[in-house]
Design a protein around this motif. Sequence first.
Motif, PDB file in Angstrom:
ATOM      1  N   ARG A   3       0.805  -1.224   0.000  1.00 23.16           N
ATOM      2  CA  ARG A   3       0.000   0.000   0.000  1.00 23.16           C
ATOM      3  C   ARG A   3       0.839   1.274   0.000  1.00 23.16           C
ATOM      4  O   ARG A   3       0.530   2.236  -0.702  1.00 23.16           O
ATOM      5  CB  ARG A   3      -0.885  -0.011   1.248  1.00 23.16           C
ATOM      6  CG  ARG A   3      -2.308   0.148   0.923  1.00 23.16           C
ATOM      7  CD  ARG A   3      -3.148  -0.066   2.165  1.00 23.16           C
ATOM      8  NE  ARG A   3      -4.205   0.881   2.237  1.00 23.16           N
ATOM      9  CZ  ARG A   3      -5.264   0.849   1.446  1.00 23.16           C
ATOM     10  NH1 ARG A   3      -5.364  -0.072   0.539  1.00 23.16           N
ATOM     11  NH2 ARG A   3      -6.203   1.746   1.561  1.00 23.16           N
ATOM     12  N   ARG A   4       1.899   1.301   0.772  1.00 22.50           N
ATOM     13  CA  ARG A   4       2.735   2.502   0.847  1.00 22.50           C
ATOM     14  C   ARG A   4       3.396   2.786  -0.495  1.00 22.50           C
ATOM     15  O   ARG A   4       3.471   3.929  -0.939  1.00 22.50           O
ATOM     16  CB  ARG A   4       3.788   2.336   1.929  1.00 22.50           C
ATOM     17  CG  ARG A   4       4.664   3.544   2.096  1.00 22.50           C
ATOM     18  CD  ARG A   4       5.582   3.381   3.303  1.00 22.50           C
ATOM     19  NE  ARG A   4       6.398   4.541   3.454  1.00 22.50           N
ATOM     20  CZ  ARG A   4       7.659   4.620   3.026  1.00 22.50           C
ATOM     21  NH1 ARG A   4       8.221   3.591   2.442  1.00 22.50           N
ATOM     22  NH2 ARG A   4       8.349   5.710   3.197  1.00 22.50           N
ATOM     23  N   ARG A   5       3.878   1.743  -1.148  1.00 24.28           N
ATOM     24  CA  ARG A   5       4.520   1.927  -2.446  1.00 24.28           C
ATOM     25  C   ARG A   5       3.513   2.408  -3.487  1.00 24.28           C
ATOM     26  O   ARG A   5       3.821   3.265  -4.303  1.00 24.28           O
ATOM     27  CB  ARG A   5       5.164   0.621  -2.910  1.00 24.28           C
ATOM     28  CG  ARG A   5       5.937   0.805  -4.209  1.00 24.28           C
ATOM     29  CD  ARG A   5       6.674  -0.431  -4.610  1.00 24.28           C
ATOM     30  NE  ARG A   5       7.689  -0.718  -3.607  1.00 24.28           N
ATOM     31  CZ  ARG A   5       8.191  -1.930  -3.385  1.00 24.28           C
ATOM     32  NH1 ARG A   5       7.769  -2.952  -4.085  1.00 24.28           N
ATOM     33  NH2 ARG A   5       9.105  -2.121  -2.468  1.00 24.28           N
ATOM     34  N   LEU A   6       2.299   1.879  -3.429  1.00 27.24           N
ATOM     35  CA  LEU A   6       1.254   2.305  -4.358  1.00 27.24           C
ATOM     36  C   LEU A   6       0.915   3.788  -4.157  1.00 27.24           C
ATOM     37  O   LEU A   6       0.784   4.543  -5.124  1.00 27.24           O
ATOM     38  CB  LEU A   6       0.005   1.450  -4.178  1.00 27.24           C
ATOM     39  CG  LEU A   6      -1.182   1.788  -5.079  1.00 27.24           C
ATOM     40  CD1 LEU A   6      -0.809   1.571  -6.535  1.00 27.24           C
ATOM     41  CD2 LEU A   6      -2.372   0.945  -4.696  1.00 27.24           C
ATOM     42  N   LYS A   7       0.801   4.210  -2.903  1.00 29.08           N
ATOM     43  CA  LYS A   7       0.524   5.620  -2.623  1.00 29.08           C
ATOM     44  C   LYS A   7       1.674   6.509  -3.087  1.00 29.08           C
ATOM     45  O   LYS A   7       1.450   7.619  -3.585  1.00 29.08           O
ATOM     46  CB  LYS A   7       0.264   5.826  -1.136  1.00 29.08           C
ATOM     47  CG  LYS A   7      -1.064   5.267  -0.692  1.00 29.08           C
ATOM     48  CD  LYS A   7      -1.303   5.517   0.769  1.00 29.08           C
ATOM     49  CE  LYS A   7      -2.653   4.970   1.181  1.00 29.08           C
ATOM     50  NZ  LYS A   7      -2.967   5.273   2.571  1.00 29.08           N
ATOM     51  N   THR A   8       2.899   6.047  -2.945  1.00 27.57           N
ATOM     52  CA  THR A   8       4.052   6.799  -3.415  1.00 27.57           C
ATOM     53  C   THR A   8       4.023   6.953  -4.926  1.00 27.57           C
ATOM     54  O   THR A   8       4.250   8.046  -5.459  1.00 27.57           O
ATOM     55  CB  THR A   8       5.357   6.109  -2.971  1.00 27.57           C
ATOM     56  OG1 THR A   8       5.360   5.978  -1.549  1.00 27.57           O
ATOM     57  CG2 THR A   8       6.569   6.910  -3.411  1.00 27.57           C
ATOM     58  N   ILE A  10       1.390   6.815  -6.895  1.00 28.30           N
ATOM     59  CA  ILE A  10       0.285   7.701  -7.253  1.00 28.30           C
ATOM     60  C   ILE A  10       0.672   9.160  -7.021  1.00 28.30           C
ATOM     61  O   ILE A  10       0.426  10.023  -7.875  1.00 28.30           O
ATOM     62  CB  ILE A  10      -0.989   7.338  -6.456  1.00 28.30           C
ATOM     63  CG1 ILE A  10      -1.533   6.000  -6.938  1.00 28.30           C
ATOM     64  CG2 ILE A  10      -2.045   8.435  -6.583  1.00 28.30           C
ATOM     65  CD1 ILE A  10      -2.641   5.444  -6.067  1.00 28.30           C
ATOM     66  N   GLY A  11       1.289   9.461  -5.897  1.00 24.06           N
ATOM     67  CA  GLY A  11       1.701  10.834  -5.605  1.00 24.06           C
ATOM     68  C   GLY A  11       2.729  11.361  -6.589  1.00 24.06           C
ATOM     69  O   GLY A  11       2.630  12.498  -7.066  1.00 24.06           O
ATOM     70  N   PHE A  47      -0.392  15.200  -1.191  1.00 27.36           N
ATOM     71  CA  PHE A  47      -0.772  13.793  -1.054  1.00 27.36           C
ATOM     72  C   PHE A  47       0.421  12.970  -0.579  1.00 27.36           C
ATOM     73  O   PHE A  47       0.288  12.140   0.334  1.00 27.36           O
ATOM     74  CB  PHE A  47      -1.278  13.259  -2.394  1.00 27.36           C
ATOM     75  CG  PHE A  47      -1.657  11.805  -2.367  1.00 27.36           C
ATOM     76  CD1 PHE A  47      -2.889  11.413  -1.903  1.00 27.36           C
ATOM     77  CD2 PHE A  47      -0.776  10.830  -2.810  1.00 27.36           C
ATOM     78  CE1 PHE A  47      -3.244  10.077  -1.866  1.00 27.36           C
ATOM     79  CE2 PHE A  47      -1.111   9.491  -2.784  1.00 27.36           C
ATOM     80  CZ  PHE A  47      -2.352   9.119  -2.311  1.00 27.36           C
ATOM     81  N   LEU A  48       1.582  13.192  -1.200  1.00 32.25           N
ATOM     82  CA  LEU A  48       2.783  12.469  -0.762  1.00 32.25           C
ATOM     83  C   LEU A  48       3.107  12.771   0.692  1.00 32.25           C
ATOM     84  O   LEU A  48       3.462  11.877   1.457  1.00 32.25           O
ATOM     85  CB  LEU A  48       3.979  12.841  -1.646  1.00 32.25           C
ATOM     86  CG  LEU A  48       4.041  12.184  -3.002  1.00 32.25           C
ATOM     87  CD1 LEU A  48       5.146  12.819  -3.839  1.00 32.25           C
ATOM     88  CD2 LEU A  48       4.291  10.694  -2.862  1.00 32.25           C
ATOM     89  N   GLU A  51       0.040  11.174   3.000  1.00 31.39           N
ATOM     90  CA  GLU A  51      -0.206   9.737   2.914  1.00 31.39           C
ATOM     91  C   GLU A  51       1.052   8.884   3.033  1.00 31.39           C
ATOM     92  O   GLU A  51       0.974   7.724   3.409  1.00 31.39           O
ATOM     93  CB  GLU A  51      -0.911   9.401   1.603  1.00 31.39           C
ATOM     94  CG  GLU A  51      -2.297   9.969   1.494  1.00 31.39           C
ATOM     95  CD  GLU A  51      -3.261   9.338   2.487  1.00 31.39           C
ATOM     96  OE1 GLU A  51      -3.101   8.155   2.821  1.00 31.39           O
ATOM     97  OE2 GLU A  51      -4.177  10.043   2.922  1.00 31.39           O
ATOM     98  N   VAL A  52       2.205   9.436   2.703  1.00 31.05           N
ATOM     99  CA  VAL A  52       3.431   8.636   2.723  1.00 31.05           C
ATOM    100  C   VAL A  52       4.345   9.079   3.855  1.00 31.05           C
ATOM    101  O   VAL A  52       4.678   8.296   4.740  1.00 31.05           O
ATOM    102  CB  VAL A  52       4.155   8.706   1.362  1.00 31.05           C
ATOM    103  CG1 VAL A  52       5.456   7.914   1.402  1.00 31.05           C
ATOM    104  CG2 VAL A  52       3.250   8.193   0.252  1.00 31.05           C
TER     105      VAL A  52
END
Length: 60
Positions: A3-8, A10-11, A47-48, A51-52
């Motif tokens: 999940r963290r990599r996916l959010k990264t 996306i950001g 967002f980054l 969320e990250v």
Amino acid sequence: MERRRLKTVIGIAMVLLGLVQAWSFAVQDMWIPTALGVAYGAIGVAFLWTEVYAADETTD
């Protein structure tokens, strides 16, 4: 993909897309879409950050 990599991803994609939009409209002297591209890039940075980066600090 975790999940963290996916959010990264996306950001980073949001930031890059905003920069590409801002640059492509700036060379055409179209300032409203340029400003919107910059705003979209700023939203990507926010967002980054939230969320990250900030999520990592709360788990420490």
